[in-house]
Design a protein around this motif. Structure first.
Motif, PDB file in Angstrom:
ATOM      1  N   GLY A  28       0.779  -1.234   0.000  1.00 27.48           N
ATOM      2  CA  GLY A  28       0.000   0.000   0.000  1.00 27.48           C
ATOM      3  C   GLY A  28       0.810   1.283   0.000  1.00 27.48           C
ATOM      4  O   GLY A  28       0.352   2.307   0.483  1.00 27.48           O
ATOM      5  N   VAL A  29       1.998   1.230  -0.567  1.00 29.85           N
ATOM      6  CA  VAL A  29       2.849   2.420  -0.626  1.00 29.85           C
ATOM      7  C   VAL A  29       2.462   3.257  -1.835  1.00 29.85           C
ATOM      8  O   VAL A  29       2.161   2.730  -2.903  1.00 29.85           O
ATOM      9  CB  VAL A  29       4.338   2.024  -0.721  1.00 29.85           C
ATOM     10  CG1 VAL A  29       5.222   3.236  -0.876  1.00 29.85           C
ATOM     11  CG2 VAL A  29       4.746   1.236   0.499  1.00 29.85           C
ATOM     12  N   CYS A  30       2.491   4.551  -1.664  1.00 28.91           N
ATOM     13  CA  CYS A  30       2.260   5.484  -2.767  1.00 28.91           C
ATOM     14  C   CYS A  30       3.229   5.144  -3.912  1.00 28.91           C
ATOM     15  O   CYS A  30       4.426   4.978  -3.677  1.00 28.91           O
ATOM     16  CB  CYS A  30       2.509   6.908  -2.271  1.00 28.91           C
ATOM     17  SG  CYS A  30       2.632   8.140  -3.576  1.00 28.91           S
ATOM     18  N   PRO A  31       2.719   5.040  -5.147  1.00 30.74           N
ATOM     19  CA  PRO A  31       3.581   4.663  -6.264  1.00 30.74           C
ATOM     20  C   PRO A  31       4.295   5.831  -6.954  1.00 30.74           C
ATOM     21  O   PRO A  31       4.893   5.637  -8.010  1.00 30.74           O
ATOM     22  CB  PRO A  31       2.599   3.994  -7.233  1.00 30.74           C
ATOM     23  CG  PRO A  31       1.317   4.727  -7.001  1.00 30.74           C
ATOM     24  CD  PRO A  31       1.310   5.036  -5.518  1.00 30.74           C
ATOM     25  N   CYS A  32       4.270   7.014  -6.359  1.00 32.03           N
ATOM     26  CA  CYS A  32       4.907   8.162  -7.009  1.00 32.03           C
ATOM     27  C   CYS A  32       6.427   7.938  -7.112  1.00 32.03           C
ATOM     28  O   CYS A  32       6.991   7.144  -6.364  1.00 32.03           O
ATOM     29  CB  CYS A  32       4.598   9.458  -6.267  1.00 32.03           C
ATOM     30  SG  CYS A  32       5.594   9.775  -4.794  1.00 32.03           S
ATOM     31  N   PRO A  33       7.090   8.624  -8.036  1.00 27.19           N
ATOM     32  CA  PRO A  33       8.532   8.432  -8.227  1.00 27.19           C
ATOM     33  C   PRO A  33       9.370   8.700  -6.973  1.00 27.19           C
ATOM     34  O   PRO A  33      10.363   8.019  -6.740  1.00 27.19           O
ATOM     35  CB  PRO A  33       8.892   9.414  -9.339  1.00 27.19           C
ATOM     36  CG  PRO A  33       7.617   9.650 -10.069  1.00 27.19           C
ATOM     37  CD  PRO A  33       6.531   9.529  -9.040  1.00 27.19           C
ATOM     38  N   LEU A  34       8.975   9.661  -6.142  1.00 27.22           N
ATOM     39  CA  LEU A  34       9.739   9.950  -4.925  1.00 27.22           C
ATOM     40  C   LEU A  34       9.645   8.802  -3.924  1.00 27.22           C
ATOM     41  O   LEU A  34      10.658   8.401  -3.338  1.00 27.22           O
ATOM     42  CB  LEU A  34       9.253  11.251  -4.278  1.00 27.22           C
ATOM     43  CG  LEU A  34       9.540  12.535  -5.045  1.00 27.22           C
ATOM     44  CD1 LEU A  34       8.898  13.729  -4.330  1.00 27.22           C
ATOM     45  CD2 LEU A  34      11.030  12.750  -5.204  1.00 27.22           C
ATOM     46  N   SER A  80      10.154  -5.047   1.797  1.00 29.21           N
ATOM     47  CA  SER A  80       8.961  -4.904   2.644  1.00 29.21           C
ATOM     48  C   SER A  80       9.209  -3.944   3.798  1.00 29.21           C
ATOM     49  O   SER A  80       8.365  -3.095   4.100  1.00 29.21           O
ATOM     50  CB  SER A  80       8.524  -6.263   3.181  1.00 29.21           C
ATOM     51  OG  SER A  80       8.100  -7.087   2.135  1.00 29.21           O
ATOM     52  N   GLU A  81      10.357  -4.055   4.429  1.00 29.51           N
ATOM     53  CA  GLU A  81      10.701  -3.142   5.524  1.00 29.51           C
ATOM     54  C   GLU A  81      10.832  -1.716   5.010  1.00 29.51           C
ATOM     55  O   GLU A  81      10.359  -0.767   5.648  1.00 29.51           O
ATOM     56  CB  GLU A  81      12.002  -3.583   6.187  1.00 29.51           C
ATOM     57  CG  GLU A  81      11.885  -4.863   6.974  1.00 29.51           C
ATOM     58  CD  GLU A  81      13.231  -5.367   7.485  1.00 29.51           C
ATOM     59  OE1 GLU A  81      14.147  -4.547   7.669  1.00 29.51           O
ATOM     60  OE2 GLU A  81      13.354  -6.580   7.695  1.00 29.51           O
ATOM     61  N   ALA A  82      11.454  -1.554   3.856  1.00 30.93           N
ATOM     62  CA  ALA A  82      11.606  -0.222   3.272  1.00 30.93           C
ATOM     63  C   ALA A  82      10.246   0.357   2.897  1.00 30.93           C
ATOM     64  O   ALA A  82       9.978   1.534   3.132  1.00 30.93           O
ATOM     65  CB  ALA A  82      12.514  -0.297   2.046  1.00 30.93           C
ATOM     66  N   ALA A  83       9.378  -0.472   2.326  1.00 34.45           N
ATOM     67  CA  ALA A  83       8.048  -0.009   1.933  1.00 34.45           C
ATOM     68  C   ALA A  83       7.245   0.437   3.151  1.00 34.45           C
ATOM     69  O   ALA A  83       6.566   1.477   3.122  1.00 34.45           O
ATOM     70  CB  ALA A  83       7.317  -1.117   1.185  1.00 34.45           C
ATOM     71  N   LYS A  84       7.332  -0.319   4.219  1.00 34.26           N
ATOM     72  CA  LYS A  84       6.611   0.056   5.447  1.00 34.26           C
ATOM     73  C   LYS A  84       7.118   1.395   5.986  1.00 34.26           C
ATOM     74  O   LYS A  84       6.350   2.268   6.354  1.00 34.26           O
ATOM     75  CB  LYS A  84       6.783  -1.030   6.502  1.00 34.26           C
ATOM     76  CG  LYS A  84       6.094  -0.730   7.803  1.00 34.26           C
ATOM     77  CD  LYS A  84       6.314  -1.799   8.839  1.00 34.26           C
ATOM     78  CE  LYS A  84       5.663  -1.381  10.139  1.00 34.26           C
ATOM     79  NZ  LYS A  84       6.066  -2.190  11.267  1.00 34.26           N
ATOM     80  N   LEU A  85       8.434   1.571   5.989  1.00 38.17           N
ATOM     81  CA  LEU A  85       9.029   2.818   6.471  1.00 38.17           C
ATOM     82  C   LEU A  85       8.576   3.998   5.619  1.00 38.17           C
ATOM     83  O   LEU A  85       8.189   5.045   6.156  1.00 38.17           O
ATOM     84  CB  LEU A  85      10.560   2.691   6.450  1.00 38.17           C
ATOM     85  CG  LEU A  85      11.337   3.884   6.961  1.00 38.17           C
ATOM     86  CD1 LEU A  85      11.108   4.068   8.451  1.00 38.17           C
ATOM     87  CD2 LEU A  85      12.817   3.678   6.678  1.00 38.17           C
ATOM     88  N   VAL A  86       8.583   3.833   4.305  1.00 34.37           N
ATOM     89  CA  VAL A  86       8.186   4.929   3.417  1.00 34.37           C
ATOM     90  C   VAL A  86       6.677   5.194   3.515  1.00 34.37           C
ATOM     91  O   VAL A  86       6.247   6.347   3.502  1.00 34.37           O
ATOM     92  CB  VAL A  86       8.608   4.621   1.961  1.00 34.37           C
ATOM     93  CG1 VAL A  86       8.021   5.639   0.989  1.00 34.37           C
ATOM     94  CG2 VAL A  86      10.123   4.584   1.849  1.00 34.37           C
ATOM     95  N   GLU A  88       4.858   4.902   6.108  1.00 35.12           N
ATOM     96  CA  GLU A  88       4.622   5.620   7.363  1.00 35.12           C
ATOM     97  C   GLU A  88       5.255   7.003   7.394  1.00 35.12           C
ATOM     98  O   GLU A  88       4.886   7.834   8.213  1.00 35.12           O
ATOM     99  CB  GLU A  88       5.135   4.777   8.529  1.00 35.12           C
ATOM    100  CG  GLU A  88       4.354   3.492   8.719  1.00 35.12           C
ATOM    101  CD  GLU A  88       4.987   2.542   9.725  1.00 35.12           C
ATOM    102  OE1 GLU A  88       6.084   2.837  10.245  1.00 35.12           O
ATOM    103  OE2 GLU A  88       4.367   1.484   9.977  1.00 35.12           O
ATOM    104  N   ASN A  89       6.228   7.251   6.504  1.00 38.71           N
ATOM    105  CA  ASN A  89       6.952   8.535   6.480  1.00 38.71           C
ATOM    106  C   ASN A  89       7.219   8.994   5.058  1.00 38.71           C
ATOM    107  O   ASN A  89       8.360   9.144   4.648  1.00 38.71           O
ATOM    108  CB  ASN A  89       8.311   8.380   7.206  1.00 38.71           C
ATOM    109  CG  ASN A  89       8.152   7.873   8.611  1.00 38.71           C
ATOM    110  OD1 ASN A  89       7.765   8.608   9.488  1.00 38.71           O
ATOM    111  ND2 ASN A  89       8.452   6.591   8.824  1.00 38.71           N
ATOM    112  N   PRO A  90       6.153   9.264   4.283  1.00 35.05           N
ATOM    113  CA  PRO A  90       6.373   9.678   2.885  1.00 35.05           C
ATOM    114  C   PRO A  90       7.029  11.056   2.807  1.00 35.05           C
ATOM    115  O   PRO A  90       6.809  11.898   3.678  1.00 35.05           O
ATOM    116  CB  PRO A  90       4.960   9.690   2.295  1.00 35.05           C
ATOM    117  CG  PRO A  90       4.060   9.888   3.461  1.00 35.05           C
ATOM    118  CD  PRO A  90       4.742   9.235   4.630  1.00 35.05           C
ATOM    119  N   HIS A  91       7.840  11.265   1.773  1.00 36.79           N
ATOM    120  CA  HIS A  91       8.523  12.541   1.581  1.00 36.79           C
ATOM    121  C   HIS A  91       7.915  13.399   0.471  1.00 36.79           C
ATOM    122  O   HIS A  91       8.511  14.379   0.074  1.00 36.79           O
ATOM    123  CB  HIS A  91      10.006  12.302   1.284  1.00 36.79           C
ATOM    124  CG  HIS A  91      10.764  11.878   2.476  1.00 36.79           C
ATOM    125  ND1 HIS A  91      11.363  10.632   2.572  1.00 36.79           N
ATOM    126  CD2 HIS A  91      11.024  12.512   3.638  1.00 36.79           C
ATOM    127  CE1 HIS A  91      11.955  10.537   3.745  1.00 36.79           C
ATOM    128  NE2 HIS A  91      11.761  11.648   4.414  1.00 36.79           N
TER     129      HIS A  91
END
Length: 92
Positions: A28-34, A80-86, A88-91
């Motif tokens: 469920g991570v935002c698919p934007c390039p950032l 998966s760990e990176a996706a969860k981190l992003v 929860e903390n999108p830039h």
């Protein structure tokens, strides 16, 4: 030989890129390039590099990535760990 093209390549980048979109969608991570760049960079920082210089080296890493269950599990866990981190903390 192409000028300015390095004689080596980190195959881990290719492997992570190959699985990034699917992992991001599943978590469920935002698919934007950032966000995608953040997931990829974070996952690569958690994984050991796999530098190669020859085609034989490329093939060996690809075979390992395809058939070594622990290798695949490590890549998917890092993503998966990176996706969860992003997530929860999108830039963006």
């Amino acid at each position: 030989m192409e000028e300015n093209k390095p004689l080596y390549h980190n195959m881990m980048e290719d492997i992570v890129l190959r699985h990034a979109d699917e992992t991001m969608a599943a978590t469920g991570v935002c698919p934007c390039p950032l966000c995608k760049a953040d997931v990829i960079a974070c996952a690569l920082n958690r994984l050991p590099p796999r530098y190669v210089r020859t085609e034989a080296g490329r093939m060996l890493v690809e075979l390992t990535a395809t058939y070594d269950n622990q290798f695949r599990a490590d890549v998917l866990a890092a993503l998966s760990e990176a996706a969860k981190l992003v997530r929860e903390n999108p830039h963006h």
